[in-house]
Scaffold this motif. Structure first.
Motif, PDB file in Angstrom:
ATOM      1  N   ALA B  81      35.238  38.835  33.960  1.00 39.49           N
ATOM      2  CA  ALA B  81      36.362  38.129  33.343  1.00 39.49           C
ATOM      3  C   ALA B  81      37.619  38.993  33.383  1.00 39.49           C
ATOM      4  O   ALA B  81      38.734  38.478  33.389  1.00 39.49           O
ATOM      5  CB  ALA B  81      36.021  37.785  31.891  1.00 39.49           C
ATOM      6  N   ASN B  82      37.432  40.304  33.420  1.00 35.80           N
ATOM      7  CA  ASN B  82      38.579  41.221  33.414  1.00 35.80           C
ATOM      8  C   ASN B  82      39.182  41.286  34.820  1.00 35.80           C
ATOM      9  O   ASN B  82      38.669  41.978  35.701  1.00 35.80           O
ATOM     10  CB  ASN B  82      38.128  42.609  32.950  1.00 35.80           C
ATOM     11  CG  ASN B  82      39.305  43.492  32.618  1.00 35.80           C
ATOM     12  OD1 ASN B  82      40.409  43.296  33.122  1.00 35.80           O
ATOM     13  ND2 ASN B  82      39.086  44.472  31.772  1.00 35.80           N
ATOM     14  N   ILE B  83      40.269  40.557  35.009  1.00 35.68           N
ATOM     15  CA  ILE B  83      40.838  40.397  36.357  1.00 35.68           C
ATOM     16  C   ILE B  83      42.000  41.346  36.613  1.00 35.68           C
ATOM     17  O   ILE B  83      42.762  41.156  37.554  1.00 35.68           O
ATOM     18  CB  ILE B  83      41.297  38.941  36.585  1.00 35.68           C
ATOM     19  CG1 ILE B  83      42.312  38.530  35.507  1.00 35.68           C
ATOM     20  CG2 ILE B  83      40.113  38.001  36.620  1.00 35.68           C
ATOM     21  CD1 ILE B  83      43.039  37.232  35.813  1.00 35.68           C
ATOM     22  N   LYS B 102      35.887  35.619  36.815  1.00 39.74           N
ATOM     23  CA  LYS B 102      35.006  34.557  36.307  1.00 39.74           C
ATOM     24  C   LYS B 102      35.808  33.303  36.014  1.00 39.74           C
ATOM     25  O   LYS B 102      36.909  33.417  35.477  1.00 39.74           O
ATOM     26  CB  LYS B 102      34.342  35.008  34.997  1.00 39.74           C
ATOM     27  CG  LYS B 102      33.181  35.934  35.139  1.00 39.74           C
ATOM     28  CD  LYS B 102      32.597  36.192  33.751  1.00 39.74           C
ATOM     29  CE  LYS B 102      31.424  37.140  33.812  1.00 39.74           C
ATOM     30  NZ  LYS B 102      30.886  37.437  32.468  1.00 39.74           N
ATOM     31  N   PRO B 103      35.255  32.135  36.220  1.00 34.51           N
ATOM     32  CA  PRO B 103      34.044  31.882  36.981  1.00 34.51           C
ATOM     33  C   PRO B 103      34.378  31.906  38.466  1.00 34.51           C
ATOM     34  O   PRO B 103      35.476  31.485  38.840  1.00 34.51           O
ATOM     35  CB  PRO B 103      33.648  30.472  36.525  1.00 34.51           C
ATOM     36  CG  PRO B 103      34.943  29.815  36.163  1.00 34.51           C
ATOM     37  CD  PRO B 103      35.861  30.902  35.688  1.00 34.51           C
TER      38      PRO B 103
END
Lengths: 198, 124
Positions: B81-83, B102-103
């Motif tokens: 989730a950490n982009i 994510k996703p």
């Protein structure tokens, strides 16, 4: 604290708007439904007494996933849903119906991960735009009234905060939610510096 | 059919990835954190690992560092989730093959998995 200028607030609103847009795009893909966004609002905020600034979230029946963040600036970010939206969201994502066996457990786990994904989308976009690194603590899932949900960890009780709020609405199923970013005011100067460097 | 290990503390994501992997025609096995993932890499010898980063007990970057230190030759895709660019760069520097927020987009993930598996087969 130095008061932000109109230009800085404008830029901050736009940076947050881009992050919210990224989160909405992800939610749109997960639910295959259009997401309506409102322009983020920026509010000086007393976490102990949110009623005046946020009358529509003063109910006691909210569910929230919260991630505290640290870095050049610190604070907390939260995805908040009224309880009537939670069941619809979990059913739409997992196919499980309220009242079915294990639904409560499924609800917590699903909200935890959806909150994690959406909040990281917002904060990750902001960090990338501002060219800074933000570190997160693991997410917390909480239920209750707004003042308990949004309370900052380790902050002084009387410390006012700067709160950014973005509302979103899913069209089908009808789900409403809010994303809140609360910046501790003692680190807000660093945020403004990062904005000035854009 | 390849054996793909999914490491993520969130059941929601493990279920989603398992569904995709099965649809791609592969076998999926699961672990809930980096430590359990490391045990399954040793005991199950998966063809590919999909791992989260922020997890209890042992997080994804610790796992990647250990895999690198011990020269364990398994290909890894990170799904986090950490982009943030800094996290992506950190993972790429630790030798991961691909990084997805994510996703993940199903078609892009399929393409990445099939590309890595095809290259592995070619090299072996």
């Amino acid at each position: 604290m130095t008061a932000p200028t109109g230009k800085q607030l404008d830029t901050l609103r736009e940076v947050v708007n881009i992050g919210i847009g990224k989160a909405a795009s992800i939610l749109n893909g997960m639910l295959e439904s259009h997401i309506e966004l409102e322009v983020p609002s920026i509010i000086m905020f007393d976490p102990e007494n949110p009623g005046e600034e946020l009358p529509d979230v003063s109910c006691n029946d909210l569910s929230s996933v919260q991630l505290d963040f640290h870095g050049p600036f610190s604070g907390s970010s939260a995805l908040v849903f009224p309880s009537e939206s939670v069941g619809k969201l979990v059913t739409a994502l997992t196919g499980e119906e309220p009242g079915s066996e294990g639904f409560d457990e499924e609800t917590t786990g699903t909200l935890y991960e959806v909150g994690n994904i959406l909040i990281n989308a917002v904060m990750g976009s902001i960090a990338n735009l501002l060219a800074v690194q933000i570190d997160f603590l693991p997410p917390n899932y909480k239920e209750g009234k707004f003042s308990d949900l949004i309370k900052l960890k380790d902050s002084k009780e009387d410390l006012a905060s700067l709160l950014i709020r973005a509302n979103f609405n899913v069209q089908e199923p009808l789900i409403s939610g809010n994303i809140f970013l609360v910046f501790e005011l003692d680190s807000f100067g660093e945020l403004l510096t990062a904005i000035d460097n854009l | 059919m390849a054996k793909i290990l999914v490491i993520d503390d969130a059941k929601f994501t493990r279920t989603m990835l398992k569904r995709m992997i099965t649809e791609f025609g592969h076998e999926s096995i699961e672990a809930e954190n980096g430590r359990e993932g490391l045990e399954k890499i040793t005991s199950e010898d998966p063809d590919l690992v999909l791992t989260d980063i922020l997890m209890p007990e042992m997080d994804g970057t610790e796992l990647l560092s250990l895999l690198r230190e011990t020269n364990m030759d398994v290909k890894v895709i990170v799904i986090s989730a950490n982009i943030q660019d800094t996290i992506r760069d950190q993972c790429m520097n630790l030798g991961v093959s691909e990084f997805f927020g994510k996703p993940p987009d199903k078609e892009k993930l399929k393409k990445a998995i099939e590309g890595i598996l095809a290259k592995e087969e070619q090299d072996s």
